[in-house]
Design an enzyme around this catalytic site. Structure first.
Site, mmCIF file in Angstrom:
data_model
loop_
_atom_site.group_PDB
_atom_site.id
_atom_site.type_symbol
_atom_site.label_atom_id
_atom_site.label_comp_id
_atom_site.label_asym_id
_atom_site.label_seq_id
_atom_site.Cartn_x
_atom_site.Cartn_y
_atom_site.Cartn_z
ATOM 1 N N SER A 59 54.569 25.383 65.321
ATOM 2 C CA SER A 59 54.600 24.015 64.787
ATOM 3 C C SER A 59 54.219 23.077 65.924
ATOM 4 C CB SER A 59 56.030 23.694 64.321
ATOM 5 O OG SER A 59 56.220 22.301 64.179
ATOM 6 N N TYR A 71 65.128 24.222 65.329
ATOM 7 C CA TYR A 71 63.741 24.433 64.894
ATOM 8 C C TYR A 71 62.782 24.263 66.072
ATOM 9 C CZ TYR A 71 59.633 24.140 61.819
ATOM 10 O OH TYR A 71 58.423 24.359 61.198
HETATM 11 P P1 NAI Z 1 57.795 27.313 52.749
HETATM 12 O O1 NAI Z 1 59.267 27.072 52.731
HETATM 13 O O2 NAI Z 1 56.940 26.668 51.712
HETATM 14 O O3 NAI Z 1 57.479 28.880 52.752
HETATM 15 C C1 NAI Z 1 58.110 29.751 53.656
HETATM 16 C C2 NAI Z 1 58.133 31.137 53.070
HETATM 17 O O4 NAI Z 1 58.829 31.977 53.991
HETATM 18 C C3 NAI Z 1 58.871 31.229 51.732
HETATM 19 O O5 NAI Z 1 58.104 31.984 50.808
HETATM 20 C C4 NAI Z 1 60.170 31.913 52.101
HETATM 21 O O6 NAI Z 1 60.721 32.675 51.026
HETATM 22 C C5 NAI Z 1 59.732 32.789 53.268
HETATM 23 N N1 NAI Z 1 60.855 33.193 54.108
HETATM 24 C C6 NAI Z 1 61.833 32.411 54.610
HETATM 25 N N2 NAI Z 1 62.728 33.168 55.270
HETATM 26 C C7 NAI Z 1 62.311 34.446 55.178
HETATM 27 C C8 NAI Z 1 62.811 35.679 55.645
HETATM 28 N N3 NAI Z 1 63.977 35.761 56.314
HETATM 29 N N4 NAI Z 1 62.098 36.803 55.388
HETATM 30 C C9 NAI Z 1 60.937 36.750 54.700
HETATM 31 N N5 NAI Z 1 60.414 35.607 54.214
HETATM 32 C C10 NAI Z 1 61.102 34.467 54.450
HETATM 33 O O7 NAI Z 1 57.328 26.870 54.210
HETATM 34 P P2 NAI Z 1 55.899 26.487 54.800
HETATM 35 O O8 NAI Z 1 55.873 25.034 54.968
HETATM 36 O O9 NAI Z 1 54.819 27.176 54.060
HETATM 37 O O10 NAI Z 1 56.061 27.116 56.254
HETATM 38 C C11 NAI Z 1 55.418 28.311 56.682
HETATM 39 C C12 NAI Z 1 55.496 28.368 58.195
HETATM 40 O O11 NAI Z 1 54.832 27.223 58.742
HETATM 41 C C13 NAI Z 1 56.921 28.322 58.740
HETATM 42 O O12 NAI Z 1 57.013 29.153 59.876
HETATM 43 C C14 NAI Z 1 57.097 26.860 59.137
HETATM 44 O O13 NAI Z 1 58.069 26.684 60.143
HETATM 45 C C15 NAI Z 1 55.693 26.552 59.630
HETATM 46 N N6 NAI Z 1 55.386 25.130 59.654
HETATM 47 C C16 NAI Z 1 55.363 24.380 58.516
HETATM 48 C C17 NAI Z 1 55.039 23.038 58.584
HETATM 49 C C18 NAI Z 1 54.989 22.141 57.392
HETATM 50 O O14 NAI Z 1 54.788 20.927 57.560
HETATM 51 N N7 NAI Z 1 55.136 22.646 56.181
HETATM 52 C C19 NAI Z 1 54.726 22.391 59.869
HETATM 53 C C20 NAI Z 1 54.770 23.273 60.994
HETATM 54 C C21 NAI Z 1 55.076 24.587 60.882
#
Ligand code: NAI
Length: 260
Positions: free
Chosen positions: A150, A163
């Site tokens: 991030s 985080y």
């Molecule tokens: P999201 O919440 O939409 O999707 C995350 C996915 O990871 C979900 O499908 C969830 O079920 C899965 N997940 C969570 N814990 C898990 C576990 N223990 N085992 C397996 N799967 C698991 O989140 P998003 O926004 O798509 O984030 C994806 C990545 O991008 C994350 O690492 C997040 O920190 C990073 N990120 C997101 C940003 C944003 O603005 N949305 C900004 C910077 C980084």
């Protein structure tokens, strides 16, 4: 005609947290570039629709997709996830450590459990998943590991010490693995997304209604990112186009960080 340097035909990819958001968009992007794609997530929520959309992206390339259930904090499940990918595709060339969570709050009030849970999912799990794919990648003569950190790997807020620390850790984990595994021809890189419109940030915007406009005002591109904004850089980092790129951070934030 020579194949595109971004062509992923015959390559096998595994994406954690692939049922929604950024992980799903990256899975579709890799599929469109020709890869065999395994999407893994902690439970079956959205698994059917996610698999259908990745499978559709595979169609044009005679590729295919599978869906796996694996909580990345469960080491046994991680090993099973990698074994299932190897069993089905016969190889594993690309790992995207995307699964991540946010549990925010001021440091003075944060329960130790919220600290530990975020560190476990966001930092320890990418290490465990990387360890799990390393033998196969080494045996095959190379591979690509793409970590999703991030912009908060470098920047910080007062409300998410767990985080920011986890994502800063992923940046350093990326550099460490890149150096250690360069002799194995495994390139390890990290993507630093800015503010992207997903379920994760939807929850933050619901908790803090002013957040949406505050971010908009600070992003030179004058919009929130979409999950698809991350797909192109992931294809680059998964392909031979990036064979001399390792241990590097790739910011995708519409200019948020440049603005200072
Ligand atoms: P999201 O919440 O939409 O999707 C995350 C996915 O990871 C979900 O499908 C969830 O079920 C899965 N997940 C969570 N814990 C898990 C576990 N223990 N085992 C397996 N799967 C698991 O989140 P998003 O926004 O798509 O984030 C994806 C990545 O991008 C994350 O690492 C997040 O920190 C990073 N990120 C997101 C940003 C944003 O603005 N949305 C900004 C910077 C980084």
């Amino acid at each position: 005609m020579a194949a595109s340097p971004f062509d992923l035909t015959g390559k096998a990819a595994l994406i954690t947290g692939g049922n929604t958001g950024i992980g799903l968009a990256i899975a579709r992007g890799l599929a469109e570039a020709g890869a065999l794609v395994a999407i893994a997530d902690r439970n079956a929520d959205n698994a059917g629709s996610a698999l259908a959309s990745v499978a559709k992206a595979c169609e044009a390339n005679n590729s295919r997709a599978i869906s796996l259930i694996a909580d990345v904090t469960d080491t046994t499940a991680v090993v099973a996830m990698v074994d299932a990918t190897l069993k089905d595709f016969g190889r594993i060339d690309i790992l995207v450590n995307n699964a991540g969570i946010s549990l925010s709050g001021p440091p003075e009030k944060m329960p130790l459990e919220d600290w530990q849970t975020v560190i476990d999912v966001n930092l320890t799990a990418p290490f465990v998943c990387a360890q799990a794919v390393h033998p196969a990648m080494k045996r095959q003569g190379g591979g690509k590991i793409i970590n999703i950190a991030s912009v908060l790997a470098n920047l910080a807020t007062g409300n998410a010490p767990n985080y920011a620390a986890s994502k800063g850790g992923v940046l350093q984990l990326t550099r460490s693995l890149a150096i250690a595994w360069a002799p194995d021809n495994i390139q390890v890189n990290v993507i630093l997304p800015g503010w992207i419109d997903t379920d994760l940030t939807k929850r933050a915007r619901e908790a803090r209604p002013e957040l949406h406009d505050r971010i908009l005002a600070r992003v030179p591109a004058a919009r929130w990112g979409t999950p698809e904004d991350l797909a192109g850089v992931a294809v680059f980092l998964a392909s031979r186009a990036s064979d001399f790129v390792t241990g590097a951070a790739h910011t995708v934030d519409g200019g948020f960080t440049a603005m200072g």
